[in-house]
Design a protein around this motif. Structure first.
Motif, PDB file in Angstrom:
ATOM      1  N   HIS A 136       0.825  -1.196   0.000  1.00  0.00           N
ATOM      2  CA  HIS A 136       0.000   0.000   0.000  1.00  0.00           C
ATOM      3  C   HIS A 136       0.868   1.257   0.000  1.00  0.00           C
ATOM      4  CE1 HIS A 136      -3.177  -2.812   1.382  1.00  0.00           C
ATOM      5  NE2 HIS A 136      -3.978  -1.978   0.761  1.00  0.00           N
ATOM      6  N   GLY A 137       1.926   1.243   0.800  1.00  0.00           N
ATOM      7  CA  GLY A 137       2.797   2.398   0.848  1.00  0.00           C
ATOM      8  C   GLY A 137       3.440   2.709  -0.484  1.00  0.00           C
ATOM      9  N   LEU A 138       3.910   1.669  -1.171  1.00  0.00           N
ATOM     10  CA  LEU A 138       4.564   1.862  -2.462  1.00  0.00           C
ATOM     11  C   LEU A 138       3.572   2.162  -3.566  1.00  0.00           C
ATOM     12  CD1 LEU A 138       7.356  -0.875  -2.723  1.00  0.00           C
ATOM     13  CD2 LEU A 138       7.649   1.585  -2.455  1.00  0.00           C
ATOM     14  N   ARG A 139       2.559   1.304  -3.681  1.00  0.00           N
ATOM     15  CA  ARG A 139       1.728   1.307  -4.888  1.00  0.00           C
ATOM     16  C   ARG A 139       0.518   2.223  -4.814  1.00  0.00           C
ATOM     17  NH1 ARG A 139       4.467  -3.336  -4.078  1.00  0.00           N
ATOM     18  NH2 ARG A 139       5.608  -4.044  -5.911  1.00  0.00           N
ATOM     19  N   GLU A 140       0.175   2.683  -3.630  1.00  0.00           N
ATOM     20  CA  GLU A 140      -0.942   3.619  -3.532  1.00  0.00           C
ATOM     21  C   GLU A 140      -0.514   4.985  -3.003  1.00  0.00           C
ATOM     22  OE1 GLU A 140      -4.296   1.685  -1.518  1.00  0.00           O
ATOM     23  OE2 GLU A 140      -4.950   1.121  -3.532  1.00  0.00           O
ATOM     24  N   LEU A 141       0.498   5.019  -2.149  1.00  0.00           N
ATOM     25  CA  LEU A 141       0.951   6.305  -1.600  1.00  0.00           C
ATOM     26  C   LEU A 141       2.215   6.828  -2.265  1.00  0.00           C
ATOM     27  CD1 LEU A 141       0.383   5.721   2.231  1.00  0.00           C
ATOM     28  CD2 LEU A 141      -1.182   6.727   0.547  1.00  0.00           C
ATOM     29  N   LEU A 143       5.431   5.906  -1.695  1.00  0.00           N
ATOM     30  CA  LEU A 143       6.519   6.151  -0.747  1.00  0.00           C
ATOM     31  C   LEU A 143       7.881   5.750  -1.293  1.00  0.00           C
ATOM     32  CD1 LEU A 143       4.928   5.009   2.654  1.00  0.00           C
ATOM     33  CD2 LEU A 143       4.897   7.260   1.554  1.00  0.00           C
ATOM     34  N   GLY A 144       7.917   5.128  -2.460  1.00  0.00           N
ATOM     35  CA  GLY A 144       9.172   4.729  -3.089  1.00  0.00           C
ATOM     36  C   GLY A 144       8.893   4.216  -4.478  1.00  0.00           C
ATOM     37  N   MET A 150       8.169   2.058 -14.582  1.00  0.00           N
ATOM     38  CA  MET A 150       9.411   2.786 -14.862  1.00  0.00           C
ATOM     39  C   MET A 150       9.302   4.231 -14.376  1.00  0.00           C
ATOM     40  SD  MET A 150      11.242   0.439 -16.134  1.00  0.00           S
ATOM     41  CE  MET A 150      12.635   1.340 -16.795  1.00  0.00           C
ATOM     42  N   VAL A 151       8.978   4.365 -13.123  1.00  0.00           N
ATOM     43  CA  VAL A 151       8.845   5.691 -12.506  1.00  0.00           C
ATOM     44  C   VAL A 151       9.724   5.716 -11.261  1.00  0.00           C
ATOM     45  CG1 VAL A 151       7.283   7.344 -11.423  1.00  0.00           C
ATOM     46  CG2 VAL A 151       6.472   5.941 -13.341  1.00  0.00           C
ATOM     47  N   GLN A 152      10.673   6.617 -11.239  1.00  0.00           N
ATOM     48  CA  GLN A 152      11.575   6.723 -10.100  1.00  0.00           C
ATOM     49  C   GLN A 152      11.008   7.700  -9.074  1.00  0.00           C
ATOM     50  OE1 GLN A 152      14.376   4.876  -9.509  1.00  0.00           O
ATOM     51  NE2 GLN A 152      13.633   3.758 -11.309  1.00  0.00           N
ATOM     52  N   ARG A 153      10.894   7.214  -7.847  1.00  0.00           N
ATOM     53  CA  ARG A 153      10.419   8.046  -6.756  1.00  0.00           C
ATOM     54  C   ARG A 153      11.416   7.972  -5.601  1.00  0.00           C
ATOM     55  NH1 ARG A 153       5.190   5.468  -7.958  1.00  0.00           N
ATOM     56  NH2 ARG A 153       3.748   7.020  -8.802  1.00  0.00           N
ATOM     57  N   PRO A 154      11.518   9.032  -4.817  1.00  0.00           N
ATOM     58  CA  PRO A 154      12.389   8.952  -3.641  1.00  0.00           C
ATOM     59  C   PRO A 154      11.828   7.968  -2.628  1.00  0.00           C
ATOM     60  CG  PRO A 154      11.074  10.968  -3.596  1.00  0.00           C
ATOM     61  CD  PRO A 154      10.850  10.347  -4.942  1.00  0.00           C
ATOM     62  N   ASP A 155      12.707   7.253  -1.963  1.00  0.00           N
ATOM     63  CA  ASP A 155      12.306   6.336  -0.894  1.00  0.00           C
ATOM     64  C   ASP A 155      12.144   7.184   0.370  1.00  0.00           C
ATOM     65  OD1 ASP A 155      12.168   4.482   1.196  1.00  0.00           O
ATOM     66  OD2 ASP A 155      13.342   3.010   0.093  1.00  0.00           O
ATOM     67  N   LYS A 156      10.912   7.507   0.705  1.00  0.00           N
ATOM     68  CA  LYS A 156      10.656   8.449   1.790  1.00  0.00           C
ATOM     69  C   LYS A 156      10.950   7.841   3.160  1.00  0.00           C
ATOM     70  CE  LYS A 156       7.249  10.808  -1.062  1.00  0.00           C
ATOM     71  NZ  LYS A 156       5.852  11.271  -1.239  1.00  0.00           N
TER      72      LYS A 156
END
Length: 259
Positions: A136-141, A143-144, A150-156
């Motif tokens: 849930h944290g990764l795929r809905e919020l 958080l990383g 292929m989308v880079q997000r910061p690991d909060k």
């Protein structure tokens, strides 16, 4: 700011120390924290099993209690995702109380990273840590990053943890793989759930970690049960406990055997 603390029901019942650590952390950030009386479940277990008529009054109660605060902060990615992404079917699109709560509800690390500037008070946790990212944290919020996109997000979560003195974040082979809990999935598909959990533990153990840290205590509850059955000395801690400098158990196996 005056923020409301939402404590998920399973944390309230099984892991109250996580709620206390979250409160201590938020107050150390200079926030005025309110714990609204009468709060219960976010409704996620009922929604996940298709009981929408049972979920609706719980969702309405949540919005009624938490409307009006500058922010609602929750030490759980899955419960936060429920409010943000799955409450819409229980309210009108233009319901001002709902939209306010939806837009101002944050997971703990997300709030620190995105709203509060990312800084935490000085704290020391001199241990090797591996981070479990919940689905849930990764795929809905967000958080990383997640490997299927292929989308880079910061690991909060890692960004907040990296500020802790003495901590060493250990790399995993599969950083975004599910632990297998999935709420009622762990009951309906117990064997598959346990096998997925054992795979995750093998990855964390192989990293040289002393403790698995996550923003979701539900995932850690699942992994902790498997660790105890394996008599594995690897421990679990919610991120809030690390961020306020809680100590590891000195003899986790003995404690597990007593319980």
């Amino acid at each position: 700011m005056t923020v409301a603390l939402f404590v998920p029901c399973y944390i309230d019942q099984f892991f109250p120390q996580v709620a206390v650590a979250t409160l201590e952390l938020l107050e150390s950030l200079g926030l005025d924290v309110v714990f609204p009386d009468g709060q219960t479940c976010c409704g996620q277990p009922m929604a996940n099993t298709g009981c929408n008529s049972d979920t609706a009054p719980v969702a309405r109660r949540f919005v009624e209690l938490f409307a009006g605060y500058d922010a609602v902060i929750c030490p759980s990615g899955s419960c936060t995702a429920m409010v943000r992404h799955h409450y819409a079917e229980y309210f009108a699109d233009d319901d001002p109380a709902f939209t306010s709560v939806r837009d101002r509800t944050f997971e703990l690390c997300e709030y620190i990273h995105d709203v509060h500037g990312g800084r935490i008070p000085d704290v020391c946790f001199p241990h090797r840590v591996s981070v479990h990212q919940s689905c849930h944290g990764l795929r809905e919020l967000g958080l990383g990053s997640q490997s299927e996109r292929m989308v880079q997000r910061p690991d909060k979560v890692a960004a907040v943890l990296n500020q802790v003195q003495g901590i060493e974040l250990m790399p995993l082979t599969r950083v975004d793989e599910c632990c297998g809990f999935g709420g009622t999935f762990a009951v309906n598909e117990a064997d598959v759930s346990a096998a997925m959990g054992r795979d995750r533990i093998a990855d964390h153990s192989g990293s040289g970690s002393e403790v698995i840290v996550s923003a979701d205590m539900s995932c850690l509850m699942h992994l902790q049960g498997i660790l105890r059955r394996q008599q594995n000395r690897l421990q679990v801690m919610h991120v809030s406990e690390v961020l306020v400098g809680r100590e590891l158990e000195t003899a986790p196996l003995a404690a597990a055997q007593r319980s």
